[in-house]
Design an enzyme around this catalytic site. Structure first.
Site, mmCIF file in Angstrom:
data_model
loop_
_atom_site.group_PDB
_atom_site.id
_atom_site.type_symbol
_atom_site.label_atom_id
_atom_site.label_comp_id
_atom_site.label_asym_id
_atom_site.label_seq_id
_atom_site.Cartn_x
_atom_site.Cartn_y
_atom_site.Cartn_z
ATOM 1 N N HIS A 11 0.787 -1.242 0.000
ATOM 2 C CA HIS A 11 0.000 0.000 0.000
ATOM 3 C C HIS A 11 0.825 1.301 0.000
ATOM 4 O O HIS A 11 0.765 2.112 0.921
ATOM 5 C CB HIS A 11 -1.019 0.042 1.132
ATOM 6 C CG HIS A 11 -0.583 -0.494 2.473
ATOM 7 N ND1 HIS A 11 0.600 -0.177 3.052
ATOM 8 C CD2 HIS A 11 -1.228 -1.316 3.343
ATOM 9 C CE1 HIS A 11 0.679 -0.795 4.222
ATOM 10 N NE2 HIS A 11 -0.397 -1.487 4.425
ATOM 11 N N ASP A 49 -6.343 -4.455 0.604
ATOM 12 C CA ASP A 49 -6.144 -4.197 2.037
ATOM 13 C C ASP A 49 -7.493 -4.212 2.761
ATOM 14 O O ASP A 49 -7.747 -3.382 3.638
ATOM 15 C CB ASP A 49 -5.405 -2.871 2.260
ATOM 16 C CG ASP A 49 -4.883 -2.731 3.687
ATOM 17 O OD1 ASP A 49 -4.948 -3.704 4.457
ATOM 18 O OD2 ASP A 49 -4.398 -1.631 4.027
HETATM 19 O O1 DOR Z 1 -5.722 0.626 7.975
HETATM 20 C C1 DOR Z 1 -5.247 -0.489 8.147
HETATM 21 N N1 DOR Z 1 -5.964 -1.451 8.745
HETATM 22 N N2 DOR Z 1 -3.978 -0.732 7.791
HETATM 23 C C2 DOR Z 1 -3.346 -1.877 8.145
HETATM 24 O O2 DOR Z 1 -2.205 -2.023 7.847
HETATM 25 C C3 DOR Z 1 -4.043 -2.870 8.972
HETATM 26 C C4 DOR Z 1 -5.475 -2.794 8.755
HETATM 27 C C5 DOR Z 1 -6.287 -3.621 9.740
HETATM 28 O O3 DOR Z 1 -5.940 -4.787 9.923
HETATM 29 O O4 DOR Z 1 -7.253 -3.117 10.283
#
Ligand code: DOR
Length: 458
Positions: free
Chosen positions: A245, A316
């Site tokens: 990302h 993601d």
């Molecule tokens: O915003 C995010 N949420 N970035 C991450 O790297 C982890 C993810 C999560 O697992 O909630």
């Protein structure tokens, strides 16, 4: 699209589609052809006669793509299954046209050893709507075990958090990061935010209490510092890395000069949503790590993508419940769902002229399959496993919260009209999704990776 045979099919003839075939040099060409599927594999591409024992689907007007791979999802099982679990997450993937996912290790417990890894594999039994690979998390405790862990059946690779996000996984210092990079072979996927700088600047978020401050707290310098440290260590350890990302102009400019050691992922949300508009409209529902930034960063990501510097688009997918997201910032958790919207959002970008369909296929199918050595995905050619995604490039639909099957029940794209939609998916040779419905029972499997040697250059 009609299924002209009702009994449970084993073999299929897909008649009259536009097929995205991979030529011997790796280029993707769209040709008009029929596709035959026998014994779970692609048996024919070209003109097909009606075959009495085949189930025949008329796919005129549709594009047949190699199955879409989402190489970054957080499905929350075990430990956080009120947000998502393997069953609901893989169903969301399949309804979004995704045939394979790589699941992240920041569950509770984190996936850092044999037993937590095999528990995840076992939990897939009869519950996986699409194919699944699991990451092992790199931690201070498991450095010496990583060479063994990365070879476990179904392991897509090692994931390291250099900056803290959701969960407890964190390796913030250069010494331990270097040890991780020196132990093992496969490409290491890394969340690059500099933990020291995050700690120093957290007061910006705590005092300001507004999600608008998220990209200021976790600023582009925070991302760049971590990326620079990672690349220096990866070069020293001679270990390929996958930078997850990437969100800023500075990172892509730096990484463009290090493609010999790093592959690069961007997210649909960084290519589509931007500050300050996203925080005005969505508040902390737009909060994610690394943050959504302003339009100048988004333009730089598109420019890098169009120049071929970006290798992969992953979602993601990071579901949190509506109640959790409504907490006052920064107590609200970071992350947004995305596995079900990855493909329609990107098909909409194809229709808007931002990238070509063959280029998109590379970013969400061929490249993840190649970078992570997945067997049976990423190419539409005779003999390949029939993992296929069929799309209607002309179909216009509205993305809505009610359509989301993730347990969280919301999407940052609620109300957005898109052009381009998924119509059907084949998983391991069997029809698994058609017309927004999953078909009978889960047909996904654990993915097989050839992780015995170093990752290929791409
Ligand atoms: O915003 C995010 N949420 N970035 C991450 O790297 C982890 C993810 C999560 O697992 O909630």
């Amino acid at each position: 699209m009609q299924n002209t045979q009702n009994e449970k099919p084993l073999d299929y003839s897909l008649i009259g589609g536009h097929v995205a075939v991979t030529s011997s040099n790796g280029d993707i060409k769209i040709i008009k052809a029929d596709v035959g599927i026998s014994d779970g594999k692609i048996s024919h591409i070209g003109y097909l006669r009606t075959h009495p024992s085949h189930s025949t689907l008329n796919v005129e007007g549709l594009h047949i793509l190699p199955g879409i791979v989402d190489s970054q999802v957080h499905f929350r099982e075990p430990g956080l299954t009120h947000k998502e679990d393997l069953e609901s997450g893989t169903k969301a993937a399949l309804l979004g046209g995704v045939t394979a996912v790589f699941e992240m290790p920041n569950t509770q417990p984190s996936t850092t050893d044999h037993s937590s890894f095999s528990a995840k594999v076992k939990a897939l039994d009869n519950r996986a709507w699409c194919n699944v690979g699991f990451y092992v998390g790199g931690s201070y405790e498991n450095i010496l075990q990583l060479p063994e862990l990365e070879k476990l059946e179904g392991c897509c690779g090692i994931k390291v958090f250099m900056g803290s996000s959701t969960g407890t996984l964190l390796v913030e210092d250069d010494d331990n990061l270097f040890k991780i990079l020196s132990n093992g072979h496969c490409r290491v996927a890394v969340h690059c935010e500099d933990e020291q700088r995050l700690k120093e600047r957290k007061k910006i978020a705590i005092e300001g209490k507004s999600p608008h401050l998220h990209p200021l707290w976790r600023d582009e310098e925070t991302a760049l510092l971590a990326v620079q440290r990672l690349i220096r260590l990866a070069l020293k350890a001679k270990r390929p890395v996958h930078v997850l990302h990437v969100s800023s102009k500075q990172e892509v400019e730096f990484l463009a000069a290090h493609k010999n050691i790093a592959t690069i992922e961007v997210l649909p949300q960084h290519l589509t949503l931007f500050a300050p508009d996203c925080y005005e409209r969505l508040g902390s529902f737009a909060q994610q790590n690394p943050p959504l930034r302003d339009k100048s960063h988004q333009a730089a990501l598109w420019k890098a993508l169009q120049k071929g510097i970006i290798d992969v688009i992953g979602s993601d997918h990071a579901p949190h419940t509506i109640e959790e997201k409504k907490r006052e910032y920064p107590a609200s958790p970071s992350g947004m769902p995305g596995v079900q919207t990855l493909l329609p959002i990107m098909l909409n970008h194809v229709n808007n002229g931002n990238l070509s369909l063959p280029h998109l296929i590379q970013l969400i199918s061929s490249n993840p399959a190649k970078i992570f050595n997945i067997e049976g995905h990423g190419k539409l050619e005779i003999g390949a496993s029939a993992n296929l995604t069929l799309v209607d490039l002309k179909l216009e639909r509205k993305i809505e919260n009610q359509w989301i099957v993730s347990k969280c029940g919301w999407t940052p794209y609620d109300g957005m009209k898109v052009k381009g939609w998924m119509k059907a998916c084949f998983i391991n040779g069997q029809l698994a999704m058609m017309e927004d419905q999953v078909i009978d029972r889960p047909k996904g499997r654990l993915l097989h990776f050839n992780n015995s040697s170093a990752s290929p250059k791409i």
